[in-house]
Design a protein around this motif. Structure first.
Motif, PDB file in Angstrom:
ATOM      1  N   GLY A  24       0.873  -1.284  -0.239  1.00 44.84           N
ATOM      2  CA  GLY A  24      -0.030  -0.139   0.014  1.00 44.84           C
ATOM      3  C   GLY A  24       0.857   1.285   0.102  1.00 44.84           C
ATOM      4  N   VAL A  25       1.966   1.246   0.790  1.00 44.81           N
ATOM      5  CA  VAL A  25       2.715   2.379   0.776  1.00 44.81           C
ATOM      6  C   VAL A  25       3.559   2.632  -0.345  1.00 44.81           C
ATOM      7  CG1 VAL A  25       5.000   3.294   1.945  1.00 44.81           C
ATOM      8  CG2 VAL A  25       3.312   2.399   3.497  1.00 44.81           C
ATOM      9  N   VAL A  26       3.893   1.732  -1.099  1.00 43.58           N
ATOM     10  CA  VAL A  26       4.602   1.656  -2.314  1.00 43.58           C
ATOM     11  C   VAL A  26       3.542   2.180  -3.471  1.00 43.58           C
ATOM     12  CG1 VAL A  26       5.819   0.289  -4.268  1.00 43.58           C
ATOM     13  CG2 VAL A  26       6.359   0.125  -1.959  1.00 43.58           C
ATOM     14  N   LEU A  27       2.419   1.663  -3.438  1.00 43.98           N
ATOM     15  CA  LEU A  27       1.528   2.092  -4.595  1.00 43.98           C
ATOM     16  C   LEU A  27       1.270   3.639  -4.363  1.00 43.98           C
ATOM     17  CD1 LEU A  27      -1.122  -0.613  -4.515  1.00 43.98           C
ATOM     18  CD2 LEU A  27       0.266  -0.050  -6.329  1.00 43.98           C
ATOM     19  N   SER A  28       1.198   4.028  -3.154  1.00 37.41           N
ATOM     20  CA  SER A  28       0.779   5.581  -2.756  1.00 37.41           C
ATOM     21  C   SER A  28       1.934   6.320  -3.183  1.00 37.41           C
ATOM     22  CB  SER A  28       0.781   5.589  -1.153  1.00 37.41           C
ATOM     23  OG  SER A  28       0.328   6.911  -0.980  1.00 37.41           O
ATOM     24  N   LEU A  29       3.434   6.005  -2.929  1.00 38.48           N
ATOM     25  CA  LEU A  29       4.359   6.736  -3.299  1.00 38.48           C
ATOM     26  C   LEU A  29       4.754   6.833  -4.433  1.00 38.48           C
ATOM     27  CD1 LEU A  29       6.955   5.377  -0.580  1.00 38.48           C
ATOM     28  CD2 LEU A  29       5.969   7.617  -0.686  1.00 38.48           C
ATOM     29  N   TRP A  30       4.213   5.618  -5.509  1.00 37.67           N
ATOM     30  CA  TRP A  30       4.260   5.686  -6.958  1.00 37.67           C
ATOM     31  C   TRP A  30       3.478   6.452  -7.681  1.00 37.67           C
ATOM     32  CZ3 TRP A  30       0.518   3.326  -9.928  1.00 37.67           C
ATOM     33  CH2 TRP A  30       0.863   3.344 -11.405  1.00 37.67           C
ATOM     34  N   ALA A  31       2.119   6.437  -7.117  1.00 34.29           N
ATOM     35  CA  ALA A  31       1.128   7.381  -7.660  1.00 34.29           C
ATOM     36  C   ALA A  31       1.473   8.879  -7.507  1.00 34.29           C
ATOM     37  CB  ALA A  31      -0.172   7.162  -6.933  1.00 34.29           C
ATOM     38  N   SER A  32       1.890   9.013  -6.305  1.00 33.31           N
ATOM     39  CA  SER A  32       2.120  10.557  -5.902  1.00 33.31           C
ATOM     40  C   SER A  32       3.406  11.138  -6.805  1.00 33.31           C
ATOM     41  CB  SER A  32       2.613  10.612  -4.237  1.00 33.31           C
ATOM     42  OG  SER A  32       1.389  10.212  -3.876  1.00 33.31           O
ATOM     43  N   HIS A 172     -13.639   5.722  -0.022  1.00 29.06           N
ATOM     44  CA  HIS A 172     -12.694   5.547  -0.987  1.00 29.06           C
ATOM     45  C   HIS A 172     -13.092   4.979  -2.211  1.00 29.06           C
ATOM     46  CE1 HIS A 172      -9.034   7.451   1.007  1.00 29.06           C
ATOM     47  NE2 HIS A 172      -9.584   7.277   2.194  1.00 29.06           N
ATOM     48  N   LEU A 173     -13.787   3.884  -2.264  1.00 25.37           N
ATOM     49  CA  LEU A 173     -14.039   3.137  -3.428  1.00 25.37           C
ATOM     50  C   LEU A 173     -15.253   3.966  -4.062  1.00 25.37           C
ATOM     51  CD1 LEU A 173     -14.631  -0.460  -1.930  1.00 25.37           C
ATOM     52  CD2 LEU A 173     -12.950   0.375  -3.478  1.00 25.37           C
ATOM     53  N   VAL A 174     -16.324   4.500  -3.415  1.00 21.10           N
ATOM     54  CA  VAL A 174     -17.335   5.504  -3.843  1.00 21.10           C
ATOM     55  C   VAL A 174     -16.554   6.802  -4.731  1.00 21.10           C
ATOM     56  CG1 VAL A 174     -19.047   6.937  -3.709  1.00 21.10           C
ATOM     57  CG2 VAL A 174     -19.018   4.738  -2.439  1.00 21.10           C
ATOM     58  N   THR A 175     -15.494   6.913  -4.009  1.00 23.03           N
ATOM     59  CA  THR A 175     -14.514   8.042  -4.689  1.00 23.03           C
ATOM     60  C   THR A 175     -14.128   7.955  -6.173  1.00 23.03           C
ATOM     61  OG1 THR A 175     -13.639   9.128  -2.471  1.00 23.03           O
ATOM     62  CG2 THR A 175     -12.596   9.802  -4.327  1.00 23.03           C
ATOM     63  N   LEU A 176     -13.868   6.774  -6.276  1.00 17.35           N
ATOM     64  CA  LEU A 176     -13.241   6.318  -7.697  1.00 17.35           C
ATOM     65  C   LEU A 176     -13.978   6.728  -8.808  1.00 17.35           C
ATOM     66  CD1 LEU A 176     -11.389   2.876  -6.864  1.00 17.35           C
ATOM     67  CD2 LEU A 176     -10.418   5.292  -7.115  1.00 17.35           C
ATOM     68  N   PRO A 177     -15.386   6.247  -9.112  1.00 17.80           N
ATOM     69  CA  PRO A 177     -16.196   6.687 -10.134  1.00 17.80           C
ATOM     70  C   PRO A 177     -16.316   8.321 -10.299  1.00 17.80           C
ATOM     71  CG  PRO A 177     -17.515   5.700  -8.454  1.00 17.80           C
ATOM     72  CD  PRO A 177     -16.160   5.405  -8.021  1.00 17.80           C
ATOM     73  N   VAL A 178     -16.462   8.901  -8.902  1.00 18.75           N
ATOM     74  CA  VAL A 178     -16.436  10.266  -8.967  1.00 18.75           C
ATOM     75  C   VAL A 178     -15.459  11.087  -9.271  1.00 18.75           C
ATOM     76  CG1 VAL A 178     -16.836  12.216  -7.334  1.00 18.75           C
ATOM     77  CG2 VAL A 178     -18.080  10.297  -6.969  1.00 18.75           C
ATOM     78  N   TYR A 215      -6.064   8.383  -6.487  1.00 13.14           N
ATOM     79  CA  TYR A 215      -6.993   7.867  -5.774  1.00 13.14           C
ATOM     80  C   TYR A 215      -7.286   6.226  -5.654  1.00 13.14           C
ATOM     81  CZ  TYR A 215      -8.544  12.672  -6.133  1.00 13.14           C
ATOM     82  OH  TYR A 215      -8.757  14.120  -5.829  1.00 13.14           O
ATOM     83  N   VAL A 216      -6.814   5.821  -6.991  1.00 14.41           N
ATOM     84  CA  VAL A 216      -6.862   4.301  -7.104  1.00 14.41           C
ATOM     85  C   VAL A 216      -5.878   3.690  -6.011  1.00 14.41           C
ATOM     86  CG1 VAL A 216      -6.470   2.056  -8.670  1.00 14.41           C
ATOM     87  CG2 VAL A 216      -7.427   4.172  -9.342  1.00 14.41           C
ATOM     88  N   ALA A 217      -4.643   4.205  -6.071  1.00 11.82           N
ATOM     89  CA  ALA A 217      -3.771   3.931  -5.170  1.00 11.82           C
ATOM     90  C   ALA A 217      -4.076   3.986  -3.651  1.00 11.82           C
ATOM     91  CB  ALA A 217      -2.501   4.490  -5.343  1.00 11.82           C
ATOM     92  N   SER A 218      -4.818   5.087  -3.298  1.00 10.90           N
ATOM     93  CA  SER A 218      -5.260   5.193  -2.017  1.00 10.90           C
ATOM     94  C   SER A 218      -6.480   4.117  -1.589  1.00 10.90           C
ATOM     95  CB  SER A 218      -6.027   6.623  -1.731  1.00 10.90           C
ATOM     96  OG  SER A 218      -6.336   6.954  -0.764  1.00 10.90           O
ATOM     97  N   ALA A 219      -7.259   3.928  -2.520  1.00  7.71           N
ATOM     98  CA  ALA A 219      -8.119   2.990  -2.323  1.00  7.71           C
ATOM     99  C   ALA A 219      -7.665   1.632  -2.158  1.00  7.71           C
ATOM    100  CB  ALA A 219      -9.146   2.912  -3.453  1.00  7.71           C
ATOM    101  N   ALA A 220      -6.502   1.247  -2.854  1.00  3.03           N
ATOM    102  CA  ALA A 220      -5.883  -0.060  -2.679  1.00  3.03           C
ATOM    103  C   ALA A 220      -5.243  -0.059  -1.402  1.00  3.03           C
ATOM    104  CB  ALA A 220      -5.152  -0.095  -3.800  1.00  3.03           C
TER     105      ALA A 220
END
Length: 239
Positions: A24-32, A172-178, A215-220
């Protein structure tokens, strides 16, 4: 070597569930890093039309028949947002007065939220209804879980904490389609109205695609944390 793993009870083996947190941390850092790279790249590319982020936002809102939303300037870096409570579209320092492709793209995305609000977009309504529960859950879920552990693994407190944390994950999941929908709306208007031209539209897509991945990384990351909680509590109950 004995180590205290999981909920604080001794184990003689590596707790593999820590890998979920690391992922999760790696995904967040990568996305940021991705969104910073894309924004920085296209913040140096000026648009042919020369519209600032604020001007583009006002143009998009007017073109969408929305005249009761104020475009305002807020201090900060990429803390742009639309507030449905007072109908204000806030643009940050790198966006408000910049004529770059990146600035106009971010402004268009936030306009997408205003358009969603004006049209009664259902996922946005659902997300709005989840805000109070998600905010409460974000603050109180982990303290409840930790208190439950310290009280000899009080199952009631831990279960309530996990339920509240699940509400945060759901938000966080509902945020994705928004967020994806807001970007799609903004990109369509940017292209159709001529605010961006030619390759500028491709640049806008890259900026907003990179932003969407955060947002995807945050939800994941939140899902992985919830999964770890469920695995550890289930294992503890078996003991």
């Amino acid at each position: 070597m004995m180590a205290y793993i999981g909920f604080g009870y001794p184990r003689f083996y590596f707790d593999w569930t820590y890998l979920l947190v690391i992922i999760g941390v790696v995904l967040s850092l990568w996305a940021s890093a991705g969104v910073r790279s894309a924004f920085n790249r296209f913040s140096t590319v000026a648009t042919i039309r020369g519209m600032t982020g604020a001007q583009a936002a006002q143009h998009i809102l007017a073109q969408s028949g929305i005249y009761d939303v104020r475009v305002i300037h807020v201090r900060g870096n990429l803390n742009d947002h639309y507030d449905p409570r007072n109908k204000t579209l806030a643009l940050s320092d790198p966006v408000y007065s910049s004529t770059s492709v990146a600035a106009v793209s971010v402004a268009a995305h936030e306009c997408g939220h205003a358009i969603q609000h004006a049209g009664g977009y259902l996922p946005l309504k659902i997300r709005g209804s989840l805000v109070p529960v998600a905010n409460f859950g974000a603050v109180i879920s982990w303290p409840l879980i930790l208190i439950g552990i310290l009280m000899g693994f009080n199952q009631t407190l831990i279960t309530v904490g996990i339920v509240l944390f699940t509400a945060v994950v759901l938000f966080h999941l509902v945020t994705l389609p928004v967020e994806f929908n807001a970007s799609a709306r903004g990109l369509r208007i940017l292209s159709g109205s001529g605010i961006l031209m030619g390759d500028e539209n491709e640049g806008a897509k890259k900026v907003l695609r990179a932003a969407a991945l955060t947002y995807v990384a945050s939800a994941a990351g939140m899902i992985l944390q919830l999964l770890r909680l469920l695995i550890l509590t289930r294992g503890r109950r078996r003991e």
